[in-house]
Write an enzyme that holds these catalytic residues in place. Structure first.
Site, PDB file in Angstrom:
ATOM      1  N   LYS A   1       6.634 -15.631  16.692  1.00 52.63           N
ATOM      2  CA  LYS A   1       5.591 -15.503  15.678  1.00 52.63           C
ATOM      3  C   LYS A   1       6.179 -15.220  14.293  1.00 52.63           C
ATOM      4  O   LYS A   1       5.597 -15.585  13.276  1.00 52.63           O
ATOM      5  CB  LYS A   1       4.612 -14.397  16.069  1.00 52.63           C
ATOM      6  CG  LYS A   1       3.745 -14.762  17.267  1.00 52.63           C
ATOM      7  CD  LYS A   1       2.893 -16.000  17.003  1.00 52.63           C
ATOM      8  CE  LYS A   1       1.899 -16.237  18.133  1.00 52.63           C
ATOM      9  NZ  LYS A   1       1.111 -17.471  17.928  1.00 52.63           N
TER      10      LYS A   1
ATOM     11  N   ASP B   1       0.105 -24.141  20.620  1.00 49.99           N
ATOM     12  CA  ASP B   1      -0.048 -22.927  19.808  1.00 49.99           C
ATOM     13  C   ASP B   1       0.111 -23.109  18.302  1.00 49.99           C
ATOM     14  O   ASP B   1      -0.648 -22.530  17.534  1.00 49.99           O
ATOM     15  CB  ASP B   1       0.948 -21.871  20.285  1.00 49.99           C
ATOM     16  CG  ASP B   1       0.578 -20.465  19.833  1.00 49.99           C
ATOM     17  OD1 ASP B   1      -0.624 -20.184  19.699  1.00 49.99           O
ATOM     18  OD2 ASP B   1       1.487 -19.653  19.627  1.00 49.99           O
TER      19      ASP B   1
ATOM     20  N   ARG C   1       2.848 -12.521  30.344  1.00 50.02           N
ATOM     21  CA  ARG C   1       3.155 -13.820  29.717  1.00 50.02           C
ATOM     22  C   ARG C   1       4.228 -14.577  30.503  1.00 50.02           C
ATOM     23  O   ARG C   1       4.968 -13.998  31.291  1.00 50.02           O
ATOM     24  CB  ARG C   1       3.697 -13.599  28.297  1.00 50.02           C
ATOM     25  CG  ARG C   1       2.675 -13.037  27.323  1.00 50.02           C
ATOM     26  CD  ARG C   1       2.019 -14.142  26.559  1.00 50.02           C
ATOM     27  NE  ARG C   1       1.026 -13.676  25.597  1.00 50.02           N
ATOM     28  CZ  ARG C   1       0.386 -14.469  24.770  1.00 50.02           C
ATOM     29  NH1 ARG C   1       0.640 -15.769  24.766  1.00 50.02           N
ATOM     30  NH2 ARG C   1      -0.517 -14.000  23.940  1.00 50.02           N
TER      31      ARG C   1
ATOM     32  N   HIS D   1      -2.447 -22.361  13.269  1.00 53.25           N
ATOM     33  CA  HIS D   1      -2.396 -21.728  14.585  1.00 53.25           C
ATOM     34  C   HIS D   1      -3.431 -22.430  15.455  1.00 53.25           C
ATOM     35  O   HIS D   1      -4.610 -22.074  15.458  1.00 53.25           O
ATOM     36  CB  HIS D   1      -2.709 -20.241  14.456  1.00 53.25           C
ATOM     37  CG  HIS D   1      -2.593 -19.478  15.737  1.00 53.25           C
ATOM     38  ND1 HIS D   1      -3.304 -18.334  15.994  1.00 53.25           N
ATOM     39  CD2 HIS D   1      -1.840 -19.695  16.842  1.00 53.25           C
ATOM     40  CE1 HIS D   1      -2.999 -17.882  17.191  1.00 53.25           C
ATOM     41  NE2 HIS D   1      -2.116 -18.688  17.733  1.00 53.25           N
TER      42      HIS D   1
ATOM     43  N   LYS E   1      -8.912 -22.124  24.371  1.00 52.64           N
ATOM     44  CA  LYS E   1      -8.069 -23.063  23.627  1.00 52.64           C
ATOM     45  C   LYS E   1      -7.037 -23.738  24.532  1.00 52.64           C
ATOM     46  O   LYS E   1      -6.893 -24.966  24.517  1.00 52.64           O
ATOM     47  CB  LYS E   1      -7.378 -22.333  22.472  1.00 52.64           C
ATOM     48  CG  LYS E   1      -6.421 -23.182  21.648  1.00 52.64           C
ATOM     49  CD  LYS E   1      -6.066 -22.486  20.343  1.00 52.64           C
ATOM     50  CE  LYS E   1      -5.307 -21.207  20.546  1.00 52.64           C
ATOM     51  NZ  LYS E   1      -3.867 -21.415  20.798  1.00 52.64           N
ATOM     52  N   THR E   2      -6.315 -22.953  25.306  1.00 53.62           N
ATOM     53  CA  THR E   2      -5.279 -23.524  26.177  1.00 53.62           C
ATOM     54  C   THR E   2      -5.902 -24.400  27.256  1.00 53.62           C
ATOM     55  O   THR E   2      -5.445 -25.520  27.523  1.00 53.62           O
ATOM     56  CB  THR E   2      -4.443 -22.405  26.816  1.00 53.62           C
ATOM     57  OG1 THR E   2      -3.811 -21.649  25.779  1.00 53.62           O
ATOM     58  CG2 THR E   2      -3.378 -22.970  27.732  1.00 53.62           C
TER      59      THR E   2
ATOM     60  N   ARG F   1       2.780  -7.880  20.207  1.00 49.18           N
ATOM     61  CA  ARG F   1       3.320  -7.768  18.857  1.00 49.18           C
ATOM     62  C   ARG F   1       2.902  -6.441  18.215  1.00 49.18           C
ATOM     63  O   ARG F   1       1.942  -5.802  18.618  1.00 49.18           O
ATOM     64  CB  ARG F   1       2.809  -8.930  17.991  1.00 49.18           C
ATOM     65  CG  ARG F   1       3.384 -10.289  18.354  1.00 49.18           C
ATOM     66  CD  ARG F   1       2.797 -11.382  17.471  1.00 49.18           C
ATOM     67  NE  ARG F   1       1.337 -11.413  17.562  1.00 49.18           N
ATOM     68  CZ  ARG F   1       0.507 -10.867  16.701  1.00 49.18           C
ATOM     69  NH1 ARG F   1       0.971 -10.235  15.637  1.00 49.18           N
ATOM     70  NH2 ARG F   1      -0.790 -10.941  16.879  1.00 49.18           N
TER      71      ARG F   1
ATOM     72  N   SER G   1      -8.080 -15.652  21.234  1.00 48.82           N
ATOM     73  CA  SER G   1      -7.883 -15.384  22.658  1.00 48.82           C
ATOM     74  C   SER G   1      -9.224 -15.309  23.378  1.00 48.82           C
ATOM     75  O   SER G   1     -10.178 -14.695  22.888  1.00 48.82           O
ATOM     76  CB  SER G   1      -7.134 -14.059  22.822  1.00 48.82           C
ATOM     77  OG  SER G   1      -6.952 -13.750  24.173  1.00 48.82           O
TER      78      SER G   1
END
Length: 541
Positions: free
Chosen positions: A210, A266, A330, A229, A251-252, A65, A247
């Protein structure tokens, strides 16, 4: 050639698109595959098939981004609500005149082209969701949109009326950007009164996702609905948990629990009915991905998945270890590529556990701590993690990173608005908050060791099954957290981080230093009543 109804033609004309050659609406995955891999396409427009069955694309010079190129039209509606850049955000104001110029650039680019129109929903609850329409000339961008947003049924498409429209004109730029008061020739611009986003200069698909998340972050909290988020999962007993983290904090990985069903990875809302996913897909990092480390994500990379910026050999084999193009490789895929998900709708009950994840490379925070409601709001507003020392000459210690609400670039209102809703929801539904440190123990980066994943999973299991405090707690100095005295399957001596350091005096110094970093970071917030109350539970130096 697709035919357009009079109503559909009128919709395009209302957007200023008068002379489009051909318009493809809501194509199937198979049709998108044919379009995006056509040998008539060149460069970044063309997708290529990989050996895994997924297609891959390159996004050009933007492989992430561009938050510094984000603009919002200042209007009577937005002026009083938006957290503007002069207050510490990325939300730069532009005038209606500048907006008109940027929108005209996009329309000029899209006029006369073959267009792809995709319709989708953001938000799993019909009462609060946003109906979103994408207009683009790039087939794989339509594919990304189809992956990431909730796919309407045929009946819903028949009567679809967009609440918000995205014009993605990535091929054009704003050449007179200095005259328009922009930072560069790239822009991601939002007009709340016109319900529209215009994108130009960047091909990075995440701007669409986003950007709509940011718009949900505007509208939902103004209605008293949480917009967060975070990832979310639900146990067999229906108990729902939210996982916040920047990041590299896990989390994932940690929300993908074989004992629990994934709601989403997410972005989530929290309304009067419970937690709900914003999305219809997942957008996962793939750098260093393997079937052993992340089996669910690896298995999801198949037909209909869309890889970005990965290195592929002449036989279509993907090199997930390579960062030749970017560290931010990604993949997007529809959520049903994950087997263990909440069905048929990605939503759960009111969360009763809130888990903040941090990777403390200083090695001073406990591996698990219980927080009060106000401490949870403080940690949420801080959004702390620490990045390890890089390879740059002279950089020998970790770097503290603070991202407000664990997603500062996506906040449109003042951060306290989101924190207040989190606190209110915790009070209303008796939710408990915990801080998990997935970082270092026994010393900072280069001295100590990274917390074992098995221990972290055991601590999260104890939080979720309610056994975390069965042997009582002890107070954690300076920060005032509560540390459990024992957790099943975790060595008791690591629960208080000071025990793991050989040099206790050095530990005290490092803890004091981190407390100062928190305190200094929190100074950026103003002194309204709510902030003052939360500030009082910060580190006691």
């Amino acid at each position: 050639m697709p035919t357009q109804t009079q109503n559909q033609l009128a919709e395009l004309q209302q957007l200023g698109l008068q002379s489009s050659q051909t318009v493809f609406r809501n194509l199937s995955y198979d049709a998108l595959f044919q379009h995006e891999t056509s040998d008539q396409l060149q460069g970044a427009e063309r997708a290529h098939l990989t050996a895994l069955g997924a297609v891959t694309i390159d996004t050009g010079k933007f492989t992430g981004r561009s938050p510094k190129d984000k603009y919002i039209v200042k209007s009577p509606a937005s002026e009083k609500n938006v957290w503007w850049s002069n207050e510490g955000s990325d939300n730069k104001p532009i005038t209606q005149e500048t907006w008109n110029h940027l929108k005209d650039l996009a329309i000029q680019q899209l006029n006369g082209k073959t267009l792809y129109i995709m319709d989708g929903f953001c938000g799993a609850n019909p009462e609060t969701r946003l109906s979103v329409r994408l207009v683009t000339e790039i087939a794989w961008q339509a594919h990304f949109f189809k992956n990431m947003f909730i796919r309407p049924t045929e009946a819903e498409l028949h009567d679809f009326k967009p609440d918000w429209t995205i014009l993605n004109a990535c091929k054009t730029t704003c050449k007179d950007f200095e005259k328009q008061g922009l930072r560069s020739d790239t822009f991601i611009a939002f007009n709340i009164e016109e319900s529209m986003t215009v994108i130009a200069g960047t091909w990075y698909a995440g701007e669409m996702k986003k950007g709509i998340f940011s718009i949900m972050n505007y509208f939902l909290p103004l209605k008293g609905i949480g917009a967060f988020h975070c990832s979310a999962n639900m146990g067999q007993d229906g108990q729902t948990a939210l996982f916040f983290g920047l990041s590299g904090t896990g989390k994932t990985t940690l929300s993908a629990d074989p004992k629990r069903k994934l709601i989403g990875d997410d972005e989530h809302g929290w309304d009067q009915a419970g937690a709900f996913n914003f999305e219809g897909g997942c957008y996962a990092k793939t750098i260093h991905l393997s079937a052993e480390k992340e089996p669910d994500i690896y298995k999801a990379i198949r037909r209909d998945a869309l890889l970005e910026n990965v290195v592929v050999d002449e036989k279509g084999n993907v090199d997930f270890e390579s960062n030749q193009k970017t560290e931010n490789t990604r993949v997007s895929y529809p959520i049903y590529h994950i087997d263990n998900i909440v069905k048929p709708v990605s939503k759960g009950n009111h969360p009763n556990k809130i888990i903040f994840l941090t990777c403390d490379a200083y090695g001073v925070l406990p591996p698990v701590s219980k927080l009060t409601r106000d401490q949870a709001m403080y940690q949420y507003l801080s959004g702390y993690t620490a990045k390890v020392a890089g390879t740059e000459l002279g950089v020998t210690e970790p770097t503290a990173t603070f991202s407000t609400c664990f997603g500062a670039p996506f906040l449109v209102l003042h951060p306290m608005k989101y924190a207040e809703i989190l606190g209110q929801k915790m009070d209303e539904h008796g939710a408990e908050a915990y801080l998990i440190n997935t970082g270092w123990s026994g010393g900072g980066y280069g001295v100590g060791k990274r917390m074992k994943l098995a221990y972290t999973r055991a601590m999260i299991d104890a939080i979720l099954d309610g056994s975390i405090g069965s042997n009582g707690f002890e107070n954690f100095q300076i920060f005032g957290f509560q540390i459990p005295k024992a957790v099943a399957h975790v060595p008791a001596e690591i629960l208080n981080p000071k025990n793991t350091w050989e040099d206790k005096a050095r530990y005290d110094q490092a803890l004091q230093k981190l407390g100062e970093k928190f305190t200094n970071n929190f100074k950026k917030f103003d002194s309204e009543a709510g902030i003052v109350q939360v500030r009082q539970v910060g580190p006691k130096l």
